[in-house]
Scaffold this motif. Structure first.
Motif, short mmCIF file in Angstrom:
data_model
loop_
_atom_site.label_atom_id
_atom_site.label_comp_id
_atom_site.label_asym_id
_atom_site.label_seq_id
_atom_site.Cartn_x
_atom_site.Cartn_y
_atom_site.Cartn_z
N ARG A 1 0.84 -1.20 0.00
CA ARG A 1 0.00 0.00 0.00
C ARG A 1 0.88 1.25 0.00
NH1 ARG A 1 -5.31 1.75 2.43
NH2 ARG A 1 -4.94 3.79 3.36
N GLU A 2 0.56 2.19 -0.88
CA GLU A 2 1.30 3.45 -0.92
C GLU A 2 0.28 4.58 -1.06
OE1 GLU A 2 4.84 5.39 -3.60
OE2 GLU A 2 4.27 3.34 -4.06
N VAL A 3 0.46 5.65 -0.28
CA VAL A 3 -0.48 6.79 -0.36
C VAL A 3 0.27 8.03 -0.85
CG1 VAL A 3 -2.06 5.93 1.42
CG2 VAL A 3 -0.13 7.35 2.09
N ALA A 4 -0.48 9.06 -1.19
CA ALA A 4 0.14 10.29 -1.71
C ALA A 4 0.95 10.98 -0.62
CB ALA A 4 -0.95 11.24 -2.19
N THR A 5 2.07 11.58 -1.01
CA THR A 5 2.90 12.29 -0.03
C THR A 5 2.42 13.72 0.10
OG1 THR A 5 4.71 10.96 -0.87
CG2 THR A 5 5.32 12.81 0.55
N GLU B 1 -4.55 23.12 -0.32
CA GLU B 1 -4.61 21.72 0.08
C GLU B 1 -3.21 21.22 0.41
OE1 GLU B 1 -6.77 19.13 -2.62
OE2 GLU B 1 -8.58 20.32 -2.37
N VAL B 2 -3.14 20.22 1.25
CA VAL B 2 -1.85 19.79 1.80
C VAL B 2 -1.04 18.93 0.82
CG1 VAL B 2 -2.65 19.99 4.18
CG2 VAL B 2 -2.88 17.79 2.99
N TYR B 3 -1.58 18.69 -0.39
CA TYR B 3 -0.84 17.90 -1.40
C TYR B 3 -0.24 18.85 -2.43
CZ TYR B 3 -3.05 14.05 0.89
OH TYR B 3 -3.43 13.16 1.86
N PRO B 4 0.92 18.50 -3.02
CA PRO B 4 1.66 19.46 -3.85
C PRO B 4 0.90 19.98 -5.07
CG PRO B 4 2.85 17.36 -3.70
CD PRO B 4 1.65 17.25 -2.82
N ASP B 5 0.26 19.12 -5.85
CA ASP B 5 -0.36 19.60 -7.08
C ASP B 5 -1.83 19.17 -7.10
OD1 ASP B 5 -0.57 20.71 -9.57
OD2 ASP B 5 0.15 18.94 -10.63
N VAL C 1 -10.42 9.61 -5.75
CA VAL C 1 -10.12 11.03 -6.03
C VAL C 1 -9.26 11.16 -7.29
CG1 VAL C 1 -8.03 11.38 -4.59
CG2 VAL C 1 -9.67 13.22 -4.87
N SER C 2 -8.43 10.15 -7.57
CA SER C 2 -7.65 10.21 -8.81
C SER C 2 -8.57 10.14 -10.01
CB SER C 2 -6.68 9.02 -8.92
OG SER C 2 -5.92 8.90 -7.78
N ILE C 3 -9.60 9.28 -9.92
CA ILE C 3 -10.53 9.14 -11.06
C ILE C 3 -11.23 10.47 -11.34
CG2 ILE C 3 -12.64 8.02 -11.87
CD1 ILE C 3 -11.89 5.58 -10.14
N ILE C 4 -11.75 11.11 -10.29
CA ILE C 4 -12.53 12.32 -10.54
C ILE C 4 -11.63 13.49 -10.94
CG2 ILE C 4 -12.73 12.84 -8.05
CD1 ILE C 4 -15.21 13.80 -10.84
N ASP C 5 -10.47 13.61 -10.32
CA ASP C 5 -9.59 14.74 -10.68
C ASP C 5 -9.11 14.58 -12.13
OD1 ASP C 5 -10.03 15.66 -8.17
OD2 ASP C 5 -7.93 15.82 -7.57
N LYS C 6 -8.77 13.34 -12.50
CA LYS C 6 -8.34 13.10 -13.89
C LYS C 6 -9.52 13.36 -14.84
CE LYS C 6 -5.89 10.35 -17.00
NZ LYS C 6 -4.57 10.55 -17.48
N PHE D 1 -7.53 23.93 3.42
CA PHE D 1 -6.41 22.98 3.36
C PHE D 1 -6.89 21.53 3.27
CE2 PHE D 1 -6.87 24.11 7.92
CZ PHE D 1 -7.07 22.86 8.49
N LYS D 2 -8.17 21.28 3.61
CA LYS D 2 -8.72 19.93 3.44
C LYS D 2 -9.40 19.79 2.08
CE LYS D 2 -11.32 18.00 6.69
NZ LYS D 2 -12.11 17.87 7.95
N MET D 3 -10.11 20.82 1.65
CA MET D 3 -10.68 20.80 0.29
C MET D 3 -10.80 22.23 -0.21
SD MET D 3 -14.15 19.23 -1.38
CE MET D 3 -15.19 20.63 -1.08
N GLU D 4 -10.07 22.51 -1.28
CA GLU D 4 -10.14 23.87 -1.84
C GLU D 4 -11.53 24.08 -2.45
OE1 GLU D 4 -6.79 24.23 -4.50
OE2 GLU D 4 -5.37 23.90 -2.85
N LYS D 5 -12.04 25.29 -2.28
CA LYS D 5 -13.42 25.58 -2.70
C LYS D 5 -13.58 25.54 -4.22
CE LYS D 5 -14.35 26.07 1.57
NZ LYS D 5 -13.47 24.99 2.02
N GLN D 6 -12.46 25.58 -4.95
CA GLN D 6 -12.56 25.48 -6.41
C GLN D 6 -13.27 24.17 -6.81
OE1 GLN D 6 -9.20 24.09 -8.59
NE2 GLN D 6 -7.84 24.18 -6.84
N HIS D 7 -13.12 23.12 -6.00
CA HIS D 7 -13.76 21.84 -6.36
C HIS D 7 -15.28 21.95 -6.22
CE1 HIS D 7 -9.81 20.15 -6.60
NE2 HIS D 7 -9.54 20.58 -5.38
N LEU D 8 -15.71 22.68 -5.19
CA LEU D 8 -17.14 22.90 -4.99
C LEU D 8 -17.69 23.80 -6.10
CD1 LEU D 8 -19.71 22.90 -3.20
CD2 LEU D 8 -18.65 24.69 -1.82
N ASP D 9 -16.98 24.89 -6.39
CA ASP D 9 -17.47 25.85 -7.40
C ASP D 9 -17.59 25.21 -8.78
OD1 ASP D 9 -17.74 27.85 -5.56
OD2 ASP D 9 -15.69 28.55 -5.78
#
Ligand SMILES: Cc1cc2nc3c(=O)[nH]c(=O)nc-3n(C[C@H](O)[C@H](O)[C@H](O)COP(=O)(O)OP(=O)(O)OC[C@H]3O[C@@H](n4cnc5c(N)ncnc54)[C@H](O)[C@@H]3O)c2cc1C
Ligand code: SF4
Length: 488
Positions: free
Chosen positions: A12-16, A29-33, A125-130, A193-201
């Motif tokens: 198992r590996e998770v995002a850094t 958000e706490v992830y780089p990109d 989250v990878s599926i939806i962001d992609k 930092f947990k969810m940027e509002k751009q995702h909601l908008d």
């Protein structure tokens, strides 16, 4: 099946996350990109760990009934468009759950019986962001209109899910929200930092293009009465959340500097996005004490860290949970274990098994300290341990002790809906309240819960409304309120 040997050869590996010293200086958000993009180099292998079990318990663990093995397989085969189609079939907003869900699916993953479970939430989250990046998420306006109208009151995840389902089914839907912007706790509770509002908008923009109408800044029950609402609309969905916060009426409660989390967090959310907030409650340079150890407490912690608090202490009345599942919470249930959120990685102390006896003030009437005492739970009864009373400094105290139900004054009283024994709006298996044509979804009916449950209930209530309006429905109804054994 995804990779037949994936679970044997890959761990198992998770995002850094970004380094703590970098991320506490901003609100992003706490992830780089963005988490989805950060995960892309590792996610195919992670999806390949799914065993496609004969009985996928993860389906049962997920309140939405997400068809997890199918989208794991599609990701492993690099069919991202197929994967988002399968994911959207059960979840309107995977960008919210993929960031914010505690992932009860993972604690029910069969691989998790004796190994680390599949990183289901990360795959989601990878599926939806992609999908957003690739243009696979398009508006789906209805092909015909039913001529029926629905008012949804409250624009959190429950109201939004109900509205999207009903709009797509051809009904004319207006979402009313008393705050100045749409989103419920996704907008003003959960920090950037947990969810940027751009995702909601971005999702709201899709909903507008599908035909959902949003009316922000309207307190239903005050600016529109329940009678007016019932006259104008064929059906009503109550999705007003559970907004009555639990208080702590001990001596000194009246002192300055003691606030509910939902007084502190919305102001900070606004300020972090550049709004001017007069007299903002701030933590800079203060000793902050947060009473309550859940998600809300963690959000107060991460926010106070970013304000530049001198010290932060989070108090919890329950004993510290262990790292392993307790024997009475076996697989596949959701266990109470010790969790380290991104906010906990950033600092602060956690103190368990303590109760607050009193707040002490300074000469200006502001809080300066708390008096604590150690406690034990003995046969379900809370007992203070003699001789353990002590003071800790606190110039800002934040209550994060949960919520006790929807506000009854106004809309709920005017509608005359029955309440259950806990003060939530009572509903039957089709999410209908005791008043004909009035339905309820999310925390208003369930009590304080999770985003994933709010979406699931919004979807199910939409099916109930559709059937009420047209006599039948093809909308999916994931969960009757009483029928889920794996409760989180
Ligand atoms: C600080 C915080 C952090 C959280 N973090 C997480 C997390 O990380 N993961 C997770 O799964 N869950 C989390 N939760 C819980 C989650 O946010 C809720 O369970 C979820 O938002 C409930 O959705 P809802 O749609 O029922 O209600 P809400 O999101 O509460 O939305 C209800 C909306 O109704 C509006 N409203 C109320 N009355 C009226 C009226 N009379 N007229 C018009 N509008 C009205 C309110 O203004 C509000 O916007 C958190 C909760 C809090 C408080
Ligand atoms: S919504 Fe939550 S429980 Fe369901 S698959 Fe996603 S992370 Fe798991």
């Amino acid at each position: 099946m995804a990779d037949p040997k994936g679970f044997l050869k890959d761990g198992r590996e998770v995002a850094t996350r970004r380094p703590v010293e970098e991320r506490v200086k901003d609100w992003n958000e706490v992830y780089p990109d963005g988490i989805g993009r950060t995960l892309l180099p590792i996610i195919t292998k992670q999806a390949g760990r799914c065993m496609d079990c004969g009985i996928p318990f993860c389906h049962q663990g997920c309140p939405l009934g997400n068809i997890i093995p199918e989208w794991n397989d599609l990701v492993w085969r690099d069919d991202w468009e197929g994967a988002i189609e399968r994911l959207h079939a059960t979840n309107n907003f995977p960008e919210f759950t993929g960031r914010l869900c505690p992932a009860p699916c993972e604690t029910a993953c069969v691989l998790g019986i004796n190994q680390d479970p599949v990183t289901i939430k990360n795959v989601e989250v990878s599926i939806i962001d992609k999908a957003w990046d690739s243009g696979f998420v398009r508006p789906q306006p209805p092909e015909w209109l039913s001529g029926k109208t629905v008012a949804v009151i409250g624009s959190g995840p429950a109201g939004l899910a109900a509205a999207q389902q009903l709009t797509r089914a051809g009904h004319t839907v207006a979402v009313y929200e008393r705050a100045d912007k749409i989103g419920g706790l996704l907008r003003y509770g959960i920090p950037e930092f947990k969810m940027e509002k751009q995702h909601l908008d971005r999702r709201l923009d899709q909903m507008r293009r599908e035909g959902t109408v949003f009316r922000a800044g309207v307190d239903v029950g005050t600016e529109i009465t329940a009678d007016e609402l019932r006259e104008r609309y064929d059906a009503v969905v109550i999705a007003v959340g559970s907004t009555k916060a639990r208080d702590l009426p001990v001596p000194g409660r009246e002192l300055g500097g003691i606030h509910q989390a939902m007084e502190f967090l919305p102001q900070s959310n606004r300020a972090s996005l550049g709004e001017e907030v007069p007299d903002q409650i701030r933590a800079d340079g203060k000793n902050v004490v947060i009473i309550g150890g859940g998600d809300t407490g963690a959000d107060c912690l991460g926010t106070s860290t970013r304000h530049g608090a001198a010290s932060i202490t989070q108090l919890e009345i329950m004993p510290m949970p262990g790292e392993e599942r307790p024997a009475n919470q076996p697989w596949p249930t959701y266990p109470m274990t010790f969790k380290v959120s991104s906010a906990h990685e950033e600092g602060g102390d956690r103190v368990y098994a303590v109760s607050t006896k009193e707040f002490l003030g300074d000469e200006d009437g502001n809080v300066r300290a708390l008096v604590l005492v150690d406690v034990v739970f003995d046969g379900g009864k809370l007992t203070e341990i003699e001789g353990t009373e002590r003071e800790i400094p606190a110039e800002l105290v934040l209550f994060a002790m949960g919520f006790v139900g929807p506000e009854q004054d106004g809309l709920i009283d005017q509608l005359g809906v029955e309440l259950d024994e806990r003060g939530n709006v009572a509903r039957n298996n089709t999410y209908a309240s005791s008043v004909e044509g009035v339905f309820v979804a999310g925390d208003a009916g369930r009590g304080q819960s999770l985003i994933v449950w709010a979406i699931a209930e919004g979807r199910a209530a939409a099916a109930g409304v559709d059937e009420f309006l047209t006599g039948s429905t093809t909308l999916p109804a994931p969960i009757p309120p009483t029928a889920r054994p794996l409760v989180v």
